[in-house]
Design an enzyme around this catalytic site. Structure first.
Site, mmCIF file in Angstrom:
data_model
loop_
_atom_site.group_PDB
_atom_site.id
_atom_site.type_symbol
_atom_site.label_atom_id
_atom_site.label_comp_id
_atom_site.label_asym_id
_atom_site.label_seq_id
_atom_site.Cartn_x
_atom_site.Cartn_y
_atom_site.Cartn_z
ATOM 1 N N GLY A 270 37.944 -10.589 -4.941
ATOM 2 C CA GLY A 270 39.287 -10.210 -5.377
ATOM 3 C C GLY A 270 39.458 -10.688 -6.815
ATOM 4 O O GLY A 270 39.229 -11.882 -7.093
ATOM 5 N N ALA A 271 39.850 -9.768 -7.710
ATOM 6 C CA ALA A 271 39.806 -10.094 -9.143
ATOM 7 C C ALA A 271 40.575 -11.372 -9.531
ATOM 8 O O ALA A 271 39.998 -12.265 -10.180
ATOM 9 C CB ALA A 271 40.287 -8.888 -9.939
ATOM 10 N N GLN B 211 36.764 -5.319 3.770
ATOM 11 C CA GLN B 211 37.865 -6.198 3.321
ATOM 12 C C GLN B 211 39.191 -5.801 3.968
ATOM 13 O O GLN B 211 40.060 -6.641 4.198
ATOM 14 C CB GLN B 211 38.021 -6.131 1.787
ATOM 15 N N ASP C 50 40.711 -4.156 -10.478
ATOM 16 C CA ASP C 50 39.738 -5.118 -11.011
ATOM 17 C C ASP C 50 39.704 -5.105 -12.535
ATOM 18 O O ASP C 50 39.370 -6.100 -13.163
ATOM 19 C CB ASP C 50 38.345 -4.828 -10.452
HETATM 20 O O1 MRU Z 1 34.550 -6.553 -4.131
HETATM 21 P P1 MRU Z 1 35.893 -7.239 -4.025
HETATM 22 O O2 MRU Z 1 36.281 -7.554 -2.626
HETATM 23 O O3 MRU Z 1 35.994 -8.398 -4.968
HETATM 24 O O4 MRU Z 1 36.916 -6.125 -4.544
HETATM 25 C C1 MRU Z 1 38.277 -6.436 -4.530
HETATM 26 C C2 MRU Z 1 39.133 -5.312 -4.981
HETATM 27 O O5 MRU Z 1 38.666 -4.247 -5.336
HETATM 28 C C3 MRU Z 1 40.608 -5.576 -5.070
HETATM 29 O O6 MRU Z 1 41.333 -4.426 -4.797
HETATM 30 C C4 MRU Z 1 40.962 -6.062 -6.494
HETATM 31 O O7 MRU Z 1 40.107 -7.090 -6.881
HETATM 32 C C5 MRU Z 1 42.351 -6.512 -6.585
HETATM 33 S S1 MRU Z 1 42.656 -7.969 -5.637
HETATM 34 C C6 MRU Z 1 44.248 -8.448 -5.923
#
Ligand code: MRU
Length: 354
Positions: A54-55, A200, A241
């Site tokens: 999650g970013a 997720q 992201d």
């Molecule tokens: O691969 P991940 O689980 O890190 O991807 C996460 C996402 O794509 C989320 O939608 C994004 O980071 C926003 S989290 C607030």
């Protein structure tokens, strides 16, 4: 006072007595296990391995990782700790490529490191990481309020991936809007795309909502278009992201298809993300680096192969949604309707609300 809700109880990342404590998101919801990172390379490895994801959560984690880098460098070379921390900081920076919050957080930390005076830099660097963490939670709360105001009461909402307390410093971006909406007008249902291949949505978003007593229905990613066609979804809410200067938005693979489908069916498509996710140095989505992960993530499920041994897989973990498909971008500084280069520039130049 009742029990604290999940987003106050569970932290994806925490600074704990000189270690970075990460909730291992790979094994949720079945197992609640924490990983304690004692060095910056351990933090970087945990980010790459998706222990934390999650970013915004990656950004907060990298900031605490920088504290470990500085602390180790100061122990080794007190008079030259900046140079001694460089390799560790570069390792953190390279741990995942798409979420710009990672580079953004490390740039904030670099700025603090440039200004600290004589003596140990650790207290000031740690205070900066804690501040960054607190500010992320405050930004989420603000986005929650702004986003909830755009939704009708008792809405049915569709979301993708996990954008909640687990994906951020706490509370969440798109899922923060869901939380705020639930607390104000109430919500009828949250539909959560399962989000192949890491699930997720099925594992993490469903867990966050169930733990808080909020209604959730998980669906296969391929079912989203059929759901939107039924005509009863008030809005699609996703996180981001990296948002380019023109509003093009990289987010979890499948987001682009969802945006196309939402437009086709006349459903508002909202991107909810803090200012730290906007990358003004990248002109448009074509310049956003898209992480590709191992083929085995697609060809296997929980360690068991489900495709023939000679099959190959394509595993881009993010896609880019053109700004033209986004109804509004919801940030802590305000809402940008139909985001484009001008709207984003105006947002970035606007004062930070107090
Ligand atoms: O691969 P991940 O689980 O890190 O991807 C996460 C996402 O794509 C989320 O939608 C994004 O980071 C926003 S989290 C607030």
């Amino acid at each position: 006072m009742g029990d604290p809700v999940l987003y106050d109880k569970v932290r994806a990342v925490e600074w704990c007595d000189g270690t970075v404590r990460l909730l291992d998101q790979r094994v949720l919801p079945g197992t609640l296990r924490y990983e304690e990172c004692r060095t910056a390379p351990e933090v970087a490895a945990a980010i790459t391995a998706m222990v934390v994801r999650g970013a915004p959560a990656i950004g907060v984690t990298a900031a605490y990782g920088a504290v470990l880098a500085v602390s180790a460098a100061y122990a080794r070379a007190p008079s030259d700790w900046r140079a001694a921390s460089r390799v560790d900081l570069a390792t953190l920076r390279a741990s995942r490529p798409t979420a710009v919050n990672l580079a953004w957080a490390l740039n904030v930390m670099d700025g603090v490191m440039a200004t600290v005076g004589a003596g140990s830099p650790v207290p000031q660097v740690l205070a900066a990481a804690r501040r960054l963490h607190d500010e992320d939670i405050a930004a989420n709360r603000r986005m929650g309020a702004l986003g909830a105001a755009l939704l009708p009461p008792k809405a049915r909402l569709l979301t993708h991936c996990n954008t909640g307390a687990l994906a951020t410093g706490g509370y969440g971006t798109a899922l923060g809007v869901v939380r705020a909406a639930a607390a104000t007008g109430g919500i009828a249902m949250v539909y959560a795309d399962e989000t192949r291949p890491w699930l997720q949505g099925a594992r993490l978003t469903a867990w966050e909502l169930v733990e808080e007593g909020l209604p959730v229905t998980v669906l296969a990613d391929g079912a989203a278009a059929a759901l939107l066609r039924l005509g009863d979804i008030a809005a699609v809410l996703v996180g981001a992201d990296r948002i380019a200067a023109n509003g093009d938005t990289a987010n979890k693979i499948g987001t682009y298809g969802l945006a196309v489908s939402a437009r086709h069916h006349g459903v508002p498509f909202y991107v909810v993300a803090p200012i730290s996710t906007i990358d003004p140095a990248t002109a448009d989505g074509g310049g956003i680096p898209i992480e590709e992960r191992a083929e085995s993530e697609v060809l296997h499920c929980q360690g068991v192969a489900h495709s023939p041994a000679l099959a190959r897989a394509w595993n881009p973990v993010f896609d880019v949604t053109p700004a033209s498909l986004i109804t509004a971008l919801i940030t802590e500084r305000g809402v940008v309707q139909r985001p484009d280069a001008e709207g984003i520039a105006r947002l970035l130049a606007s004062p930070i609300p107090v």
